[in-house]
Design an enzyme around this catalytic site. Structure first.
Site, PDB file in Angstrom:
ATOM      1  N   ASN A  29       0.874  -1.168   0.000  1.00 59.31           N
ATOM      2  CA  ASN A  29       0.000   0.000   0.000  1.00 59.31           C
ATOM      3  C   ASN A  29       0.918   1.226   0.000  1.00 59.31           C
ATOM      4  O   ASN A  29       1.477   1.580   1.032  1.00 59.31           O
ATOM      5  CB  ASN A  29      -0.883  -0.050   1.252  1.00 59.31           C
ATOM      6  CG  ASN A  29      -1.819   1.125   1.337  1.00 59.31           C
ATOM      7  OD1 ASN A  29      -1.769   2.052   0.518  1.00 59.31           O
ATOM      8  ND2 ASN A  29      -2.690   1.116   2.331  1.00 59.31           N
ATOM      9  N   ARG A 107      -2.628  -2.042  -3.428  1.00 64.35           N
ATOM     10  CA  ARG A 107      -3.802  -1.187  -3.258  1.00 64.35           C
ATOM     11  C   ARG A 107      -3.665  -0.027  -4.237  1.00 64.35           C
ATOM     12  O   ARG A 107      -2.643   0.668  -4.235  1.00 64.35           O
ATOM     13  CB  ARG A 107      -3.857  -0.660  -1.839  1.00 64.35           C
ATOM     14  CG  ARG A 107      -4.976   0.323  -1.671  1.00 64.35           C
ATOM     15  CD  ARG A 107      -4.896   1.028  -0.356  1.00 64.35           C
ATOM     16  NE  ARG A 107      -6.026   1.917  -0.231  1.00 64.35           N
ATOM     17  CZ  ARG A 107      -5.977   3.086   0.408  1.00 64.35           C
ATOM     18  NH1 ARG A 107      -4.859   3.510   0.942  1.00 64.35           N
ATOM     19  NH2 ARG A 107      -7.057   3.828   0.490  1.00 64.35           N
ATOM     20  N   HIS A 196     -12.782   2.985  -0.077  1.00 63.33           N
ATOM     21  CA  HIS A 196     -12.768   1.975   0.995  1.00 63.33           C
ATOM     22  C   HIS A 196     -13.444   0.677   0.534  1.00 63.33           C
ATOM     23  O   HIS A 196     -13.915  -0.112   1.360  1.00 63.33           O
ATOM     24  CB  HIS A 196     -13.506   2.444   2.271  1.00 63.33           C
ATOM     25  CG  HIS A 196     -12.873   3.578   2.991  1.00 63.33           C
ATOM     26  ND1 HIS A 196     -13.606   4.596   3.570  1.00 63.33           N
ATOM     27  CD2 HIS A 196     -11.580   3.883   3.249  1.00 63.33           C
ATOM     28  CE1 HIS A 196     -12.800   5.462   4.141  1.00 63.33           C
ATOM     29  NE2 HIS A 196     -11.556   5.063   3.949  1.00 63.33           N
ATOM     30  N   ARG A 257     -11.638  15.710   7.470  1.00 62.33           N
ATOM     31  CA  ARG A 257     -12.437  16.085   6.295  1.00 62.33           C
ATOM     32  C   ARG A 257     -13.865  16.427   6.715  1.00 62.33           C
ATOM     33  O   ARG A 257     -14.437  15.769   7.582  1.00 62.33           O
ATOM     34  CB  ARG A 257     -12.487  14.937   5.280  1.00 62.33           C
ATOM     35  CG  ARG A 257     -11.165  14.696   4.619  1.00 62.33           C
ATOM     36  CD  ARG A 257     -11.275  13.601   3.565  1.00 62.33           C
ATOM     37  NE  ARG A 257     -10.046  12.837   3.536  1.00 62.33           N
ATOM     38  CZ  ARG A 257      -9.966  11.515   3.391  1.00 62.33           C
ATOM     39  NH1 ARG A 257     -11.064  10.797   3.215  1.00 62.33           N
ATOM     40  NH2 ARG A 257      -8.811  10.927   3.390  1.00 62.33           N
ATOM     41  N   GLU A 402      -8.061  -5.324   5.392  1.00 66.57           N
ATOM     42  CA  GLU A 402      -7.878  -4.996   3.976  1.00 66.57           C
ATOM     43  C   GLU A 402      -6.711  -5.774   3.368  1.00 66.57           C
ATOM     44  O   GLU A 402      -6.768  -6.163   2.203  1.00 66.57           O
ATOM     45  CB  GLU A 402      -7.682  -3.488   3.821  1.00 66.57           C
ATOM     46  CG  GLU A 402      -8.987  -2.746   4.085  1.00 66.57           C
ATOM     47  CD  GLU A 402      -8.805  -1.265   4.384  1.00 66.57           C
ATOM     48  OE1 GLU A 402      -9.031  -0.467   3.479  1.00 66.57           O
ATOM     49  OE2 GLU A 402      -8.444  -0.926   5.525  1.00 66.57           O
TER      50      GLU A 402
END
Ligand code: ADP
Length: 422
Positions: A29, A107, A196, A257, A402
């Site tokens: 990743n 990823r 996601h 965010r 993940e």
């Protein structure tokens, strides 16, 4: 724009069949200055080695790793770039004397609408990823750099891209289109993509197992609550709507965010502050969310819960807005499915923050979901993930993984490609 189906659609079905072989996958990743890596056994999720190279491109560049559950080790890599860091990672894996990985799974944040599934990387695929990189200018170039470095480090291994966006490609048009001029969509790809996806796919499948049901029979809302937060409506194992959009800024309140705002705020604040739209968007990404609402106190939910318990009003407000907005999104996502069989909490906040889950559930009584405080306090550990009472609607805690999902999808794509070439 038209969807580009890859020839790996069947691999997604395969990816949920737990393989009974001992092959391992190197999962990478890559961020702009970091590479998270793990060698993963897809059959059981064990990670014989895992770690992170950080501060790449600076004097402080370094790599940290651990074997199984052992001590963390550390090596300085002053000035190393992605390529040099990956060479160091390969050497660390070699020295660990574990079987060489069968393939590398990467990823990749944005696959646009060209990638509906994970894909074996060849020159054409790399060009296609490049072609959608303008949609994620902070992420995809780093992902591509990591892929190039891994190809140089492991020239003989198959490399697979696993996209954050792919799972959401099953959304119907009425869910993914914005009410903006058609030409914005046609010429510039302005639509909702969702992110996601790897986590939503993984926990939706795990939730079905915990509920002892087939994924195809369930209507779930999965809530991935980490530093970034998103929720998805998963009907019959397929995403039908999600809270994130063209970028990961839309939807829920997150660490830094804003999530949904009136888009008029951007021009309004640009004019008030005499700053550019980019500067305002940057503030919406980096200075907003929990951090903004708590007046700069923290973007970290653990710290905010503690501060609220000590009477900090900004922390209390940040938590109230976070929970209310999440509940409102969950209810909206239920509309996409016509019913709601279970709400699934995952990610650092979803898996650990007992009072946050409790507060979210307090807004969801219209779905007849009642928290079971004892089950919630134990994160559902003794009750198959369930944190709601037995009668009534279901809420579950399901830890995400993940890396395991990427490893499984990578193995499935490689096996399918082998089958095709046999
Ligand atoms: P990332 O999105 O970077 O992978 P994580 O999934 O690790 O992030 O989630 C990080 C968030 O989880 C942080 O806000 C952190 O405070 C929160 N978190 C982790 N443990 C707890 C806890 N016990 N209580 C409340 N929040 C927690």
């Amino acid at each position: 724009m038209t969807g580009h189906a890859t020839h790996h659609t069947d691999a997604m079905t395969l990816a949920h069949t737990v393989p009974n072989e001992s092959a391992t996958i190197l999962v990478c990743n890559c961020g702009s200055s970091s590479i998270k890596f793990a060698v993963v056994q897809p059959s059981d999720g064990t990670q014989p080695i895992s770690g992170i190279a950080e501060c790449l491109g600076s004097d402080n560049a370094n790599v940290q790793w651990r074997r199984d559950e052992g001590q963390r080790q550390h090596q300085a890599l002053a000035g190393a770039d992605h390529g040099q860091a990956l060479q160091a990672i390969v050497a660390i894996i070699d020295q660990a004397q574990i079987p060489a990985p069968l393939a590398v799974g990467h990823r990749v944040v944005h696959g646009g609408d060209r990638f509906t599934a994970s894909a074996l990387l060849d020159a054409a695929m790399l060009q296609e990823i490049q072609a959608v990189s303008h949609l994620a200018p902070l992420h995809n170039p780093a992902n591509l750099e990591g892929i190039a470095a891994a190809q140089a480090a492991y020239p003989s291994l198959p490399q697979v891209a696993v996209f954050d966006t792919a799972f959401h490609q099953t959304m119907p048009q009425h869910a993914y289109r914005y009410a903006v001029p058609e030409a914005w969509y046609r010429d510039h790809g302005v639509r909702r993509y969702g992110f996601h996806g790897t986590s939503h796919r993984f926990v939706a499948h795990q939730a079905a197992m915990l509920l002892d049901q087939e994924p195809c029979s369930l209507a779930l809302v999965t809530a991935h609550l980490g530093n970034g937060c998103s929720a998805a409506a998963v009907l019959g194992g397929q995403a039908v709507d999600t809270s994130m959009g063209l970028t990961p800024l839309e939807g829920l309140v997150m660490g830094t965010r804003s999530g949904d705002i009136d888009p008029g705020i951007i021009a309004f604040m640009a004019q008030r502050l005499g700053r550019s739209a980019e500067a305002i968007t940057n503030a919406l990404n980096k200075e907003s969310g929990l951090l903004g609402l708590s007046d700069g106190l923290s973007n970290d939910m653990r710290q905010l819960v503690e501060a609220r318990d000590n009477g900090h009003p900004g922390a209390a407000l940040a938590i109230d807005v976070f929970c209310y907005r999440l509940a409102k999104h969950i209810a909206g996502l239920a509309v996409a499915m016509g019913r709601l069989d279970a709400v699934v909490f995952t990610g650092g906040i979803g898996e650990n923050a007992v009072p946050i889950r409790s507060q979210v559930l307090s807004h969801l009584h219209l779905f007849d979901i009642q928290e079971d405080p004892q089950r919630n306090a134990r994160h559902g550990a003794m009750s198959n993930g369930r944190i709601s009472q037995d009668d009534g609607g279901i809420a579950l805690v399901v830890p995400t993984n993940e890396e395991l999902q990427i490893a499984r999808e990578t193995l499935a794509v490689v096996r399918e490609a082998e089958g095709e070439s046999a």
